[in-house]
Write an enzyme that holds these catalytic residues in place. Structure first.
Site, mmCIF file in Angstrom:
data_model
loop_
_atom_site.group_PDB
_atom_site.id
_atom_site.type_symbol
_atom_site.label_atom_id
_atom_site.label_comp_id
_atom_site.label_asym_id
_atom_site.label_seq_id
_atom_site.Cartn_x
_atom_site.Cartn_y
_atom_site.Cartn_z
ATOM 1 N N ASP A 1 0.910 -0.978 0.409
ATOM 2 C CA ASP A 1 -0.088 -0.023 -0.330
ATOM 3 C C ASP A 1 1.053 0.926 -0.157
ATOM 4 O O ASP A 1 2.283 0.700 0.931
ATOM 5 C CB ASP A 1 -1.454 0.180 1.573
ATOM 6 C CG ASP A 1 -2.022 0.657 0.394
ATOM 7 O OD1 ASP A 1 -2.051 1.461 -0.267
ATOM 8 O OD2 ASP A 1 -3.435 0.863 1.559
HETATM 9 C C1 BGC Z 1 -4.762 3.639 -0.160
HETATM 10 C C2 BGC Z 1 -4.850 2.059 -1.161
HETATM 11 C C3 BGC Z 1 -4.482 3.029 -2.604
HETATM 12 C C4 BGC Z 1 -3.056 3.900 -2.446
HETATM 13 C C5 BGC Z 1 -2.996 4.195 -3.699
HETATM 14 C C6 BGC Z 1 -3.868 4.054 -0.030
HETATM 15 O O1 BGC Z 1 -3.363 4.944 0.340
HETATM 16 O O2 BGC Z 1 -4.805 2.556 1.229
HETATM 17 O O3 BGC Z 1 -6.247 1.353 -1.650
HETATM 18 O O4 BGC Z 1 -4.515 2.791 -3.306
HETATM 19 O O5 BGC Z 1 -3.875 4.661 -1.392
HETATM 20 O O6 BGC Z 1 -4.420 5.608 -4.075
#
Ligand code: BGC
Length: 720
Positions: free
Chosen positions: A236
């Site tokens: 993530d």
């Molecule tokens: C989120 C993800 C997301 C990623 C990219 C993160 O803060 O938890 O779900 O895909 O950001 O934007």
């Protein structure tokens, strides 16, 4: 899993230098990695998910471009998709997402979000399907197949136990094996095995002491070891913290929102480790190999490259698919006086009241935000369905401060910079008390609303939550309706006890203050670009509602498993003390009456179930019978099959568990046969000692219901 020519991958791997390998496995910008031109390996472009393809962001600044070409189809939320209980629609929604991602030149769509809804206050519940692993896994697998049919990879997220947003980067999560293997893991396993997910995102939170992106037990032992996963694991964004730990964990690609790309753990720090012998080159190779496999599967590389699909954006057919999901995902919760459907011939005027009636939700919620090509609001949909012979008036009803722009960029930064031992800057503070000006404004809006309500033949209130509550990075503090809605609703019921209530939200709210007055209630989960149209169609009876709750609505917070057994909103470490008693498993086992139970949803038709039979097969049972639409228009019924072991020896087994479901479409007065299959494992529990699923032989009940608490037929079967 789709086969890969392993020799092709190994040959390519041999050609790559260390620098090239490393450049491929970490962000070269916020949403893409670097390619290797000399070997015809393109950069990998990713985008959020899950409600559509997100706006493009600057290369070195975490701000969206806001190009007109960013505007795309806005799909219903995962909550809405789950509430259709229709796997084909989950596939269609996934296919649209995949095609639009490809049509925008993306390789990986960061979806679906499949975390189990552990409690009702999690800010991201709208991005997730359900509290139930069976429904979760089925919907996830179907959605993933849809996405990947467009030659893009899904990135099923967030593995694992990312069930709260509060302190999500630092929260350590303690979960027992039984809960992991019965509740939190099965949908991920199904996503991989049946959905054939080419990639998976490791979560922000810690699990059993280690951050998920660096968690060797979770990634190396469970995911790669027990489940044999050979796809690509992506961190993530900003989920990696420790260089060495991250190197040794079976995570393959590091993404973040910091712009010192060379300093990411999988860049310079990993290079140093390899050069000084701390980390063997085989560790890097394994990451690159997993990434190349995913690239091969989506035809970015390999012999089939020229045949890669090109995708499409904003097609009429995509909008139709969004509409189909909305139509089936909206849930009719109450229709006590049969006020619905509204009869156009008997009505001359409709008053629509409530801020949510005429706002767009698409550009909110955090990373699930979408610059929608368009988004029909409930007010528009009601007007469209009412037609010109009915006068539709509108009053805002309750005041909501206009949203600021660019919230997400600054919020994300605050999140990364924050010190885990300090207070939490993104934590929501309760709404400031109304000052005199606000109070005056509120009372003016209420007066207008009452005036409009008194004059109309039909009054429809449209309220609920918006993406200031259903949002990434924040959990709600309570189940209350925000703003001054409680008061406005109370006042409106005084003048219009016949008011139709429409609640838009991605998670449960407490309706106890007006529960008894609300005779007509429709629940609209964020329902995409065509959601407003679907609302109008359902209210006027052009569409017969067939959505069912995928999450239990408690009467009050104190009734939830988290408030009674579990822990919630703990500063540094949360223990899932409720274990496997999640959602209806808790309410049913502990005899707590919910407001709306899991699987519940009304129709304008009545259905009966007849001649249920269970025939043993080598692998389990085949359950068949007839279902009939006995009263009302053409409609659809969701048949839910729960397995129960009422006299069983296993004391930790929930009273009943959903193991299969099917949606049957029936014309007025029509009947049809249904068939569902149960496997041996549907009778199992996870035995911690032997670390395996086990079945205790004996009698089990098969309960067939139209909801978890509306069981229509029960059969006892003998399981060997
Ligand atoms: C989120 C993800 C997301 C990623 C990219 C993160 O803060 O938890 O779900 O895909 O950001 O934007």
């Amino acid at each position: 899993m789709k086969p890969v020519d392993e020799k092709y991958i190994e040959d390519l791997l041999k050609e790559l230098t260390l620098d090239e390998k490393l450049s491929m496995i970490h962000g070269a910008s916020f949403f893409h990695t670097a390619g290797v031109e000399r070997l015809n390996i393109p950069p990998l472009y990713t985008s959020d998910g899950p409600c559509g393809v997100r706006r493009d962001f600057g290369e070195k600044e975490f701000v969206p471009y806001n190009y007109s070409t960013d505007r795309v189809s806005y799909l219903p939320s995962n909550t809405c998709i789950a509430e259709t209980f229709n796997k084909q629609l989950a596939y269609e929604a996934g296919r649209v997402l995949g095609e639009e991602a490809r049509g925008r030149g993306k390789d990986v769509i960061l979806a679906p979000g499949i975390n189990i809804k552990r409690g009702p206050l999690c800010g991201r519940n709208f991005e997730y399907f359900t509290e139930d692993p069976c429904l979760d896994g089925e919907m996830a697998a179907a959605a993933i197949r849809g996405m990947q049919s467009a030659d893009v990879s899904c990135c099923v997220k967030h593995f694992a136990c990312n069930a709260q947003e509060y302190n999500r980067q630092w929260m350590d999560t303690e979960v027992d094996d039984r809960a992991l293997y019965e509740i939190y893991f099965p949908a991920f396993k199904k996503a991989i095995e049946e959905g054939e997910a080419y990639s998976l995102m490791a979560a922000y939170n810690k699990l059993r002491g280690a951050h998920c992106c660096e968690n060797r037990w979770l990634l190396n032992d469970v995911l790669r070891g027990e489940w044999n996963y050979d796809g690509c694991v992506i961190s993530d964004w900003g989920g990696i913290h420790k260089d060495y730990e991250a190197a040794m964990a079976a995570c393959d690609v590091e993404m973040s929102i910091a712009c010192d790309f060379d300093q990411y753990s999988y860049a310079e720090p990993l290079k140093k480790f390899v050069e000084d012998g701390t980390v063997d080159i085989s560790v890097v190779d394994s990451k690159v190999r997993n990434l190349l496999r995913m690239m091969y599967r989506i035809k970015m590389i390999g012999p089939d490259k020229e045949n890669r699909k090109m995708g499409s954006v904003n097609t009429r057919e995509h909008q139709e698919a969004a509409l189909s999901v909305a139509r089936e995902g909206i849930v009719l919760l109450k229709n006590e006086e049969q006020k619905l459907p509204l009869n156009r011939k008997e009505i001359r005027s409709v008053a629509v009241i409530g801020h949510n009636a005429d706002i767009q939700h698409s550009l909110g919620g955090g990373s699930a935000e979408i610059a929608a090509l368009y988004e029909l609001t409930p007010l528009q949909g009601i007007m469209m369905a009412a037609g010109g012979n009915i006068r539709v008036s509108f009053a805002e009803g309750y005041y909501v401060k206009p949203k600021e722009d660019g919230r997400l960029g600054s919020f994300k930064k605050a999140m990364l910079d924050q010190d885990p031992t300090e207070h939490h800057p993104w934590r929501r503070s309760p709404e400031a008390p109304a000052d005199a000006e606000l109070a005056a404004l509120r009372s003016k809006l209420l007066d207008e609303a009452i005036e409009v309500a008194q004059k109309a033949d039909v009054v429809i209130y449209v309220g609920g939550l918006d993406h200031d509550q259903d949002v990434e990075g924040l959990d709600r503090l309570d189940l209350k309706l925000p703003y001054d809605q409680q008061h406005v609703i109370d006042e409106l019921y005084k003048v219009r006890p016949d008011m139709v209530m429409v609640l838009c939200a991605g998670s449960p709210v407490d309706i106890s203050s007006f529960e008894e007055k609300a005779h007509t209630l429709l629940y609209v989960p964020y329902s995409g670009m065509e959601g407003g149209r679907a609302v109008g169609e359902i209210l006027f009876g052009d569409v017969n509602p067939s959505g069912h709750m995928a999450e239990t609505w408690p009467k009050k917070w104190e009734d939830t498993p988290l408030a009674t057994l579990g822990e919630w909103d703990i500063a540094r470490k949360v223990t899932y003390k409720e274990s496997n008693l999640v959602g209806y498993r808790y309410y049913d086992t502990k005899n707590v009456e919910p407001r709306f139970c899991f699987g519940y949803g009304l129709s304008y038709s009545d259905f009966t179930v007849e001649s249920m039979k269970a025939v043993a097969t080598p692998d389990g049972f085949e359950v068949t019978g007839m279902v009939r639409n006995v009263k009302g228009p053409d409609g659809a019924v969701v048949l839910q099959l729960y397995v129960s072991d009422p006299h069983g020896a296993d004391k930790k087994k929930p009273v009943q568990e959903l193991r299969a479901f099917t949606k049957v479409f029936l014309p007025a007065a029509g009947a049809d046969a249904f068939k569902m299959t149960l496997k041996k494992e549907d009778f199992s529990y996870f035995d911690v000692e032997s670390h395996s699923y086990k079945v205790i032989p004996g009698e089990y009940e098969l309960r067939l219901g139209l909801s978890s608490r509306d069981i229509r037929s029960v059969l006892t079967v003998m399981v060997q």
